[in-house]
Structures are given as structure tokens and as C-alpha cells.
Motif scaffolding. Structure first.
Motif, short mmCIF file in Angstrom:
data_model
loop_
_atom_site.label_atom_id
_atom_site.label_comp_id
_atom_site.label_asym_id
_atom_site.label_seq_id
_atom_site.Cartn_x
_atom_site.Cartn_y
_atom_site.Cartn_z
N THR A 1 0.78 -1.27 0.02
CA THR A 1 0.13 0.08 0.02
C THR A 1 0.95 1.34 0.01
N SER B 1 2.30 1.89 -3.35
CA SER B 1 1.33 2.20 -4.39
C SER B 1 0.96 3.76 -3.97
N ALA B 2 0.70 4.26 -2.72
CA ALA B 2 0.71 5.73 -2.46
C ALA B 2 1.87 6.55 -2.93
N PHE C 1 1.78 6.68 -6.74
CA PHE C 1 0.41 7.53 -7.11
C PHE C 1 0.92 9.12 -7.00
N LEU D 1 0.96 12.01 -10.06
CA LEU D 1 0.67 13.26 -10.14
C LEU D 1 1.62 14.50 -10.41
N VAL E 1 -2.99 5.95 -13.69
CA VAL E 1 -3.52 6.51 -12.37
C VAL E 1 -4.83 5.66 -12.07
N PRO E 2 -5.61 5.30 -12.54
CA PRO E 2 -6.96 4.62 -11.94
C PRO E 2 -6.66 3.41 -11.16
N THR F 1 -4.58 4.08 -8.27
CA THR F 1 -5.51 4.68 -7.23
C THR F 1 -6.15 3.40 -6.72
N MET G 1 -4.11 1.73 -4.09
CA MET G 1 -3.87 2.59 -2.94
C MET G 1 -4.89 2.56 -2.09
N VAL G 2 -6.03 2.71 -2.51
CA VAL G 2 -7.38 2.85 -2.04
C VAL G 2 -7.72 1.43 -1.17
#
Length: 406
Positions: A292, A295-296, A299, A303, A374-375, A378, A381-382
Motif C-alpha cells: 500500500t 502504491s501511495a 500515486f 501526479l 492513475v486509475p 489509485t 492504494m485505496v
């Protein structure tokens, strides 16, 4: 080791088990290079809709786990595996002759449903024949072979596309399933005696369902597994577009995918060496936290730049899948731990609930593809946070000790 007449040799039985286990991975990963061609040939207007070739297979596989497990306890292992393989073969034929995308999806649904039979029931067949270290040895040999399939399957699919159409990929699935069916029929005896079979009753199914639902450990780890694997289903659904459309790697796609698949194999080997020392609960919480955070971090990087590089995506994939591979190796065992009294039905219910959850999560993640990574990042991560939260909630105040579950 249990005494059963006409037992196959360990090598032959493990090889047959590996072949039956591998049908699911082969049917998913070999299709990945063909998604664009399928969309073009069958007139799929929205390219993201073509991802349903993957998603619908997962849907069928989820319901198949719920169906075939209880049936095998009532009618025997062999005939239920045979039924699943016949359904799988029929689904392959439907896909081969399909002239519309809707019929192709029907074929994929049948393939997923049928492939769940050998994948689910073969574990019970191993349990019928072997116990303790002997069972562990069979599963280890089978999984060692199975791990190779996601690595080479996309290359097989790509090689077929170089010389023929995507329909021949389904033809390859049919041939593989037919060989497995023929091998099973002529060589493998039934492993569940008539006296050991249990009548299929609605009350039994309902009772087993209630046992699972009342167990915080079973529910928590099952949902955590579904959330985590849901992000991975989203990745599988959109990975071909990510590599081909976002990074434009061309024919290098199967080889790049193989690098990511190797991460799972490495994680499996590492897990086998550390699980006894650290215990399953510590490993899955640590590994899920790692995946996680990776991934964060990626992410935030995505961006901050206009176009993330292919190298950065590969680095994220290798690290993230190492973590997820360690989780997969343990979380199913923890979900099953309190279900000993309904082990067969419990495995079917846990498999169905986690797979159906992953379908509900993964398909929207994949269909959110917008030309960037990105999707999907995300999603990891989420739902990594969701999965980690469920793992921590499940582990709180439970009597299962970390080292003791290893």
C-alpha cells in the motif's frame, strides 16, 4: 499418507493437479495480448468494454467455486471435475464460433464457471489422498509448476496471434482442457468413497454459510482478500491497454508482464522460508502495508510528472506484487482456520465471497482506464488501505497467534 487402490505416482498426480490448477491462470493470462484484436474484430465501440473478457471469466469462476465444492462432497470428486471440464470445453467452443461480443462473453462466463470445478475440487482430491507433509509435498510440486503459467501464458497468446487469429487461443484452451479431461478419465481413480459422501442439503449449505458469517476471522480475512485481489483484477483487466496504449511497448508486452509475474513466484518462495519464523499474521500485515505504501508513493509520483516512465511502472509493479504475493500465500489459510468443522463448504464459501468481491471491485477499476496508469494505481492504494484496515480489525482480540498459525 492414506491408503487408496490404484494410486498414481507422486510425480504423475502432482503433474495432473498442476495442469488442472493452471486452467484458470492460462485462460486469463493468455487472453491478454488479444484484447485489442477481439475489440476490433467484434466491433466493440468502447475499448474499455473489451476488458469484460477478463472480468466475466472471474464472475463465472466465483460462482463455480460455490457450486462445485459442495457437489463434490455429494457426488464424488472425479465426476464433478469431469463435469467442470466439459462445461469449460463447451465455453471454449462458444467463444471460438462467436460472431458477437455478447456471445463471446457467454463463452467466457461458461469457461470461468467450468474451470472452477477442477481448480476447487482438485484441492479436495489431494486432501483425500494425502495428509501432513505428503500433502504439502504434492501441493508444493503442483504450485511450482503452476507458478510458471502466468509467466509464459501471455507469450503463448502473443505467439498464436503472430500466426493466427485470437480464436485459436480459445482453441488452445480447448486442447489443454481436453488433454486434462482424457488424462483424468483414464488414469485417476475416484478418491472419495461412497460411504464418505454427504447428501446435498439446503440446510447444510445454510448452516455452513452461518458458520462463516459468524466468524470475525473468516469474514474479515475473506473481505480483505477480496479487496486486495479486486485491485489486481482491475490491473489484469487494463494491463494490456496500459502497456500497449499508454507505454506503446508493442510485442514486448508478454515479456514485461512475465517480469511482473515472476514477482509472485519470488514471493511464494520467500514466504515458504519465513512463514514458520514470523507467522502468517505478521507477514500479511507487514506485506500489505508495504504494498500500500509503495502504491501511495507511486500515486504521488504520477501526479507530479506529466508522463510516468515505463521503468517507474515496472518498478512499482515488481515491489507491489512482491508484497501482494506474500499476502496471497497466507491470507486464505487464515480465513479458513476457524472453519475446520465445515472445511469443504467453508473453502467454497470463502472462495466465492472473496472472488465475487474482487469482481465487484476490479471491473470498475479496469473500466476507469483513461490512457494513464492513475486509475489502477489509485485502486491499489485505496483498496490496499481497505484491505489493511480489515486485516488489522480481524486480528484485534483474536486468539490466533502469529507464530502459531505458521
Amino acid at each position: 499418507m492414506k491408503q487408496t487402490p490404484n494410486r498414481l505416482s507422486v510425480a504423475e498426480f502432482a503433474s495432473l493437479a498442476a495442469m488442472l490448477f493452471s486452467l484458470v491462470a492460462l485462460s486469463i493470462d493468455a487472453m491478454l495480448p488479444a484484447i485489442t484484436q477481439i475489440a476490433t474484430d467484434l466491433g466493440v465501440a468502447n475499448r474499455n468494454d473489451a476488458q469484460l473478457v477478463i472480468g466475466v471469466f472471474f464472475l463465472g469462476n466465483a460462482f463455480g467455486q460455490l457450486l462445485f465444492g459442495p457437489l463434490s462432497d455429494s457426488f464424488g470428486r472425479k465426476r464433478v471435475i469431469v463435469a467442470g471440464l466439459i462445461l469449460f470445453l463447451f465455453g471454449c467452443l462458444v467463444a471460438v464460433v462467436s460472431q458477437s461480443f455478447s456471445w463471446l462473453l457467454i463463452g467466457r462466463l461458461l469457461q470461468g464457471l467450468g474451470a472452477a470445478g477442477p481448480r476447487t475440487v482438485m484441492v479436495s482430491m489431494v486432501r483425500d489422498l494425502y495428509v501432513g507433509t505428503a500433502m504439502a509435498r504434492i501441493m508444493s510440486i503442483s504450485m511450482s509448476i503452476f507458478i510458471l503459467v502466468p509467466i509464459i501464458a501471455p507469450a503463448v497468446g502473443q505467439a498464436i496471434l503472430w500466426v493466427a487469429s485470437w480464436r485459436y487461443i480459445f482453441g488452445t484452451f480447448f486442447l489443454t482442457g481436453f488433454v486434462a479431461l482424457f488424462w483424468l478419465l483414464i488414469r485417476q481413480p475416484e478418491t472419495l468413497s461412497v460411504s464418505s459422501r454427504r447428501p446435498l442439503k439446503i440446510e447444510t449449505l445454510a448452516s455452513g454459510f452461518m458458520v462463516v458469517c459468524r466468524s470475525r476471522v473468516a469474514v474479515g480475512y475473506t473481505l480483505a482478500m477480496g479487496a486486495m485481489f479486486g485491485a489486481f483484477v482491475g490491473f489484469l483487466s487494463s494491463v494490456q491497454q496500459i502497456f500497449q496504449d499508454t507505454f506503446q511497448v508493442g510485442d514486448q508486452f508478454p515479456f514485461l508482464f512475465a517480469i511482473l509475474a515472476v514477482s509472485f513466484g519470488v514471493a511464494s518462495l520467500v514466504n515458504s522460508r519465513i512463514v514458520v519464523r514470523f507467522g502468517m499474521k505478521i507477514i500479511i500485515s507487514s506485506a500489505m502495508t508495504f504494498a500500500t505504501l509503495v502504491s501511495a508513493a507511486y500515486f504521488m509520483y504520477c501526479l507530479s510528472v506529466d508522463t510516468p516512465s515505463l521503468m517507474s511502472f515496472m518498478l512499482w509493479g515488481v515491489l507491489c506484487f512482491l508484497g501482494i504475493g506474500l499476502v496471497i500465500g497466507n491470507i486464505n489459510a487464515l480465513a479458513m482456520e476457524p472453519l475446520g468443522q465445515v472445511a469443504g463448504l467453508g473453502a467454497a464459501l470463502v472462495g466465492f465471497l472473496s472472488s465475487f468481491t474482487s469482481f465487484l471491485i476490479g471491473v470498475p477499476i479496469g473500466r476507469a482506464y483513461d490512457g494513464t496508469v492513475v486509475p489502477v494505481i489509485t485502486g491499489f492504494m485505496v483498496f490496499g488501505v481497505v484491505s489493511l484496515g480489515l486485516i488489522l480489525w480481524t486480528g484485534r482480540n483474536t486468539a490466533v497467534s502469529g507464530a502459531g498459525t505458521g
